[in-house]
Design a protein around this motif. Structure first.
Motif, PDB file in Angstrom:
ATOM      1  N   PRO A  15       0.840  -1.208   0.000  1.00 26.52           N
ATOM      2  CA  PRO A  15       0.000   0.000   0.000  1.00 26.52           C
ATOM      3  C   PRO A  15       0.873   1.255   0.000  1.00 26.52           C
ATOM      4  O   PRO A  15       1.919   1.303   0.676  1.00 26.52           O
ATOM      5  CB  PRO A  15      -0.802  -0.136   1.296  1.00 26.52           C
ATOM      6  N   GLY A  16       0.451   2.233  -0.768  1.00 24.03           N
ATOM      7  CA  GLY A  16       1.196   3.478  -0.881  1.00 24.03           C
ATOM      8  C   GLY A  16       2.189   3.502  -2.016  1.00 24.03           C
ATOM      9  O   GLY A  16       2.612   4.576  -2.455  1.00 24.03           O
ATOM     10  N   GLU A  17       2.565   2.335  -2.509  1.00 28.10           N
ATOM     11  CA  GLU A  17       3.508   2.255  -3.624  1.00 28.10           C
ATOM     12  C   GLU A  17       2.788   2.466  -4.949  1.00 28.10           C
ATOM     13  O   GLU A  17       1.579   2.609  -5.013  1.00 28.10           O
ATOM     14  CB  GLU A  17       4.236   0.903  -3.611  1.00 28.10           C
ATOM     15  N   ARG A  18       3.602   2.464  -6.025  1.00 32.12           N
ATOM     16  CA  ARG A  18       3.048   2.591  -7.362  1.00 32.12           C
ATOM     17  C   ARG A  18       3.135   1.252  -8.078  1.00 32.12           C
ATOM     18  O   ARG A  18       4.142   0.550  -7.971  1.00 32.12           O
ATOM     19  CB  ARG A  18       3.812   3.646  -8.160  1.00 32.12           C
ATOM     20  N   ALA A  19       2.085   0.917  -8.818  1.00 32.69           N
ATOM     21  CA  ALA A  19       2.062  -0.323  -9.595  1.00 32.69           C
ATOM     22  C   ALA A  19       1.985   0.020 -11.075  1.00 32.69           C
ATOM     23  O   ALA A  19       1.236   0.924 -11.479  1.00 32.69           O
ATOM     24  CB  ALA A  19       0.861  -1.174  -9.204  1.00 32.69           C
ATOM     25  N   THR A  20       2.759  -0.701 -11.868  1.00 28.18           N
ATOM     26  CA  THR A  20       2.756  -0.511 -13.319  1.00 28.18           C
ATOM     27  C   THR A  20       2.421  -1.830 -13.982  1.00 28.18           C
ATOM     28  O   THR A  20       3.149  -2.818 -13.837  1.00 28.18           O
ATOM     29  CB  THR A  20       4.120  -0.003 -13.812  1.00 28.18           C
ATOM     30  N   LEU A  21       1.308  -1.853 -14.697  1.00 24.02           N
ATOM     31  CA  LEU A  21       0.836  -3.049 -15.379  1.00 24.02           C
ATOM     32  C   LEU A  21       0.959  -2.828 -16.884  1.00 24.02           C
ATOM     33  O   LEU A  21       0.635  -1.747 -17.377  1.00 24.02           O
ATOM     34  CB  LEU A  21      -0.615  -3.336 -15.028  1.00 24.02           C
ATOM     35  N   SER A  22       1.371  -3.865 -17.592  1.00 25.72           N
ATOM     36  CA  SER A  22       1.580  -3.747 -19.034  1.00 25.72           C
ATOM     37  C   SER A  22       0.625  -4.608 -19.825  1.00 25.72           C
ATOM     38  O   SER A  22       0.184  -5.669 -19.363  1.00 25.72           O
ATOM     39  CB  SER A  22       3.015  -4.137 -19.382  1.00 25.72           C
ATOM     40  N   CYS A  23       0.331  -4.147 -21.027  1.00 25.18           N
ATOM     41  CA  CYS A  23      -0.545  -4.858 -21.945  1.00 25.18           C
ATOM     42  C   CYS A  23      -0.014  -4.647 -23.354  1.00 25.18           C
ATOM     43  O   CYS A  23       0.255  -3.509 -23.756  1.00 25.18           O
ATOM     44  CB  CYS A  23      -1.969  -4.327 -21.815  1.00 25.18           C
ATOM     45  N   ARG A  24       0.162  -5.729 -24.074  1.00 27.01           N
ATOM     46  CA  ARG A  24       0.683  -5.654 -25.440  1.00 27.01           C
ATOM     47  C   ARG A  24      -0.304  -6.294 -26.398  1.00 27.01           C
ATOM     48  O   ARG A  24      -0.817  -7.381 -26.140  1.00 27.01           O
ATOM     49  CB  ARG A  24       2.031  -6.353 -25.537  1.00 27.01           C
ATOM     50  N   GLU A  70       1.569  -1.071 -27.429  1.00 21.69           N
ATOM     51  CA  GLU A  70       2.078  -1.099 -26.056  1.00 21.69           C
ATOM     52  C   GLU A  70       1.286  -0.151 -25.160  1.00 21.69           C
ATOM     53  O   GLU A  70       1.153   1.036 -25.464  1.00 21.69           O
ATOM     54  CB  GLU A  70       3.558  -0.703 -26.023  1.00 21.69           C
ATOM     55  N   PHE A  71       0.798  -0.688 -24.054  1.00 26.60           N
ATOM     56  CA  PHE A  71      -0.056   0.081 -23.154  1.00 26.60           C
ATOM     57  C   PHE A  71       0.334  -0.173 -21.700  1.00 26.60           C
ATOM     58  O   PHE A  71       0.839  -1.254 -21.364  1.00 26.60           O
ATOM     59  CB  PHE A  71      -1.526  -0.299 -23.377  1.00 26.60           C
ATOM     60  N   THR A  72       0.068   0.820 -20.887  1.00 26.67           N
ATOM     61  CA  THR A  72       0.416   0.731 -19.471  1.00 26.67           C
ATOM     62  C   THR A  72      -0.719   1.285 -18.622  1.00 26.67           C
ATOM     63  O   THR A  72      -1.306   2.320 -18.955  1.00 26.67           O
ATOM     64  CB  THR A  72       1.702   1.523 -19.171  1.00 26.67           C
ATOM     65  N   LEU A  73      -0.994   0.579 -17.530  1.00 23.06           N
ATOM     66  CA  LEU A  73      -1.892   1.086 -16.487  1.00 23.06           C
ATOM     67  C   LEU A  73      -1.028   1.341 -15.261  1.00 23.06           C
ATOM     68  O   LEU A  73      -0.325   0.441 -14.791  1.00 23.06           O
ATOM     69  CB  LEU A  73      -2.984   0.073 -16.153  1.00 23.06           C
ATOM     70  N   THR A  74      -1.068   2.561 -14.773  1.00 18.28           N
ATOM     71  CA  THR A  74      -0.309   2.922 -13.585  1.00 18.28           C
ATOM     72  C   THR A  74      -1.272   3.277 -12.465  1.00 18.28           C
ATOM     73  O   THR A  74      -2.224   4.037 -12.674  1.00 18.28           O
ATOM     74  CB  THR A  74       0.623   4.112 -13.866  1.00 18.28           C
ATOM     75  N   ILE A  75      -1.016   2.703 -11.303  1.00 18.18           N
ATOM     76  CA  ILE A  75      -1.813   3.022 -10.119  1.00 18.18           C
ATOM     77  C   ILE A  75      -0.863   3.613  -9.092  1.00 18.18           C
ATOM     78  O   ILE A  75       0.048   2.939  -8.612  1.00 18.18           O
ATOM     79  CB  ILE A  75      -2.508   1.780  -9.537  1.00 18.18           C
ATOM     80  N   SER A  76      -1.055   4.887  -8.776  1.00 18.96           N
ATOM     81  CA  SER A  76      -0.169   5.575  -7.845  1.00 18.96           C
ATOM     82  C   SER A  76      -0.774   5.590  -6.452  1.00 18.96           C
ATOM     83  O   SER A  76      -1.989   5.707  -6.300  1.00 18.96           O
ATOM     84  CB  SER A  76       0.063   7.007  -8.331  1.00 18.96           C
ATOM     85  N   GLY A  77       0.068   5.470  -5.453  1.00 18.42           N
ATOM     86  CA  GLY A  77      -0.423   5.518  -4.082  1.00 18.42           C
ATOM     87  C   GLY A  77      -1.456   4.437  -3.812  1.00 18.42           C
ATOM     88  O   GLY A  77      -2.589   4.720  -3.451  1.00 18.42           O
ATOM     89  N   LEU A  78      -1.045   3.184  -4.027  1.00 19.92           N
ATOM     90  CA  LEU A  78      -1.980   2.055  -3.914  1.00 19.92           C
ATOM     91  C   LEU A  78      -2.733   2.059  -2.585  1.00 19.92           C
ATOM     92  O   LEU A  78      -2.146   2.253  -1.515  1.00 19.92           O
ATOM     93  CB  LEU A  78      -1.228   0.741  -4.062  1.00 19.92           C
ATOM     94  N   GLN A  79      -4.024   1.828  -2.701  1.00 24.73           N
ATOM     95  CA  GLN A  79      -4.873   1.692  -1.527  1.00 24.73           C
ATOM     96  C   GLN A  79      -5.354   0.251  -1.423  1.00 24.73           C
ATOM     97  O   GLN A  79      -5.331  -0.498  -2.397  1.00 24.73           O
ATOM     98  CB  GLN A  79      -6.036   2.673  -1.609  1.00 24.73           C
ATOM     99  N   SER A  80      -5.796  -0.140  -0.252  1.00 28.69           N
ATOM    100  CA  SER A  80      -6.171  -1.532   0.002  1.00 28.69           C
ATOM    101  C   SER A  80      -7.238  -2.020  -0.975  1.00 28.69           C
ATOM    102  O   SER A  80      -7.230  -3.182  -1.383  1.00 28.69           O
ATOM    103  CB  SER A  80      -6.650  -1.707   1.437  1.00 28.69           C
ATOM    104  N   GLU A  81      -8.133  -1.123  -1.382  1.00 26.50           N
ATOM    105  CA  GLU A  81      -9.227  -1.536  -2.276  1.00 26.50           C
ATOM    106  C   GLU A  81      -8.773  -1.727  -3.718  1.00 26.50           C
ATOM    107  O   GLU A  81      -9.549  -2.156  -4.562  1.00 26.50           O
ATOM    108  CB  GLU A  81     -10.376  -0.525  -2.227  1.00 26.50           C
ATOM    109  N   ASP A  82      -7.504  -1.403  -3.994  1.00 23.41           N
ATOM    110  CA  ASP A  82      -6.993  -1.553  -5.362  1.00 23.41           C
ATOM    111  C   ASP A  82      -6.471  -2.956  -5.645  1.00 23.41           C
ATOM    112  O   ASP A  82      -6.167  -3.279  -6.795  1.00 23.41           O
ATOM    113  CB  ASP A  82      -5.872  -0.548  -5.634  1.00 23.41           C
TER     114      ASP A  82
END
Lengths: 106, 112
Positions: A15-24, A70-82
């Motif tokens: 939690p609080g970190e950033r997640a980077t997800l990729s899709c090609r 190439e695509f990216t989903l970024t989630i900043s400041g991860l919360q528990s519900e993410d």
């Protein structure tokens, strides 16, 4: 058929970190890409369409980028519900296809 | 508020038929293309079928082509999926989807 490949299959973050997800995409889909979130026991929920436009009510910590293949989903400041499974899919033509999903876990 | 309510799921035997319905409200149903997307237990998401806003164009995944028929009644704001010759591998939760809005889904179980 356009094949959508997501990576990684599982992403462990805190939690609080950033997640980077990729899709090609196996071929160009311009920006005809959406991201969907699914929590256990719930239907999926649209997060992003047009590769980078947040759907109604989606918090600003969710952002999408990319075009072509190439695509990216970024989630900043991860919360528990993410913590959930995230799918990308294209709507460039038929058949629409989904990626296999990325599970975001603590 | 957009609302999509699926119904018609249940337990059937292989080769039997089932008709799913999706009642829509909260938006102009006749203006939107509609889709059926399914999710097998513990698996990912799969587009099954899509129909244009007027109902004159329909698409099907290869896995259901020739067995499923999608249709809509714009006067009743209802989407349908007629499923015939059902197979064990059709077992899934079937979602009705419009412009990114999802219903709660209805479970179809095919088993002998």
């Amino acid at each position: 058929e356009i094949v959508m490949t997501q990576s990684p299959a599982t992403l462990s973050v805190s939690p609080g970190e950033r997640a980077t997800l990729s899709c090609r995409a196996s071929q160009s889909i311009d920006n005809n890409l959406a991201w969907t979130q699914q929590k256990p026991g719930q239907p999926p929920r649209l997060l992003i369409y047009g590769a980078s436009t947040r759907a109604t009510g989606i918090p600003a910590r969710f952002s999408g980028s990319g075009s072509g293949t190439e695509f990216t989903l970024t989630i900043s400041g991860l919360q528990s519900e993410d913590f959930a499974v995230y799918y990308c899919h294209h709507y460039n033509n038929w058949p629409r296809t989904f990626g296999q999903g990325t599970k975001l876990e603590i | 508020e957009v609302r999509l309510v699926e119904s018609g799921g249940g337990l059937v035997q292989p080769a039997e038929s089932l008709r799913l319905s999706c009642s829509a409200s909260g938006f102009t149903f006749s203006s939107d293309a509609m889709s059926w997307i399914r999710q097998a237990p513990g698996k990912g998401l799969e587009f099954v079928s899509m129909i244009s806003s007027s109902g004159d164009i329909a698409y099907y995944s290869d896995s259901v082509k020739g067995r499923f028929i999608i249709s809509r009644d714009n006067s009743e704001n209802t989407l349908y999926l007629e499923m015939t010759s059902l197979r064990v591998e059709d077992t899934a939760v079937y979602y009705c989807v419009s412009s990114g809005n999802w219903g709660q889904g209805t479970l179809v179980s095919v088993s002998s």
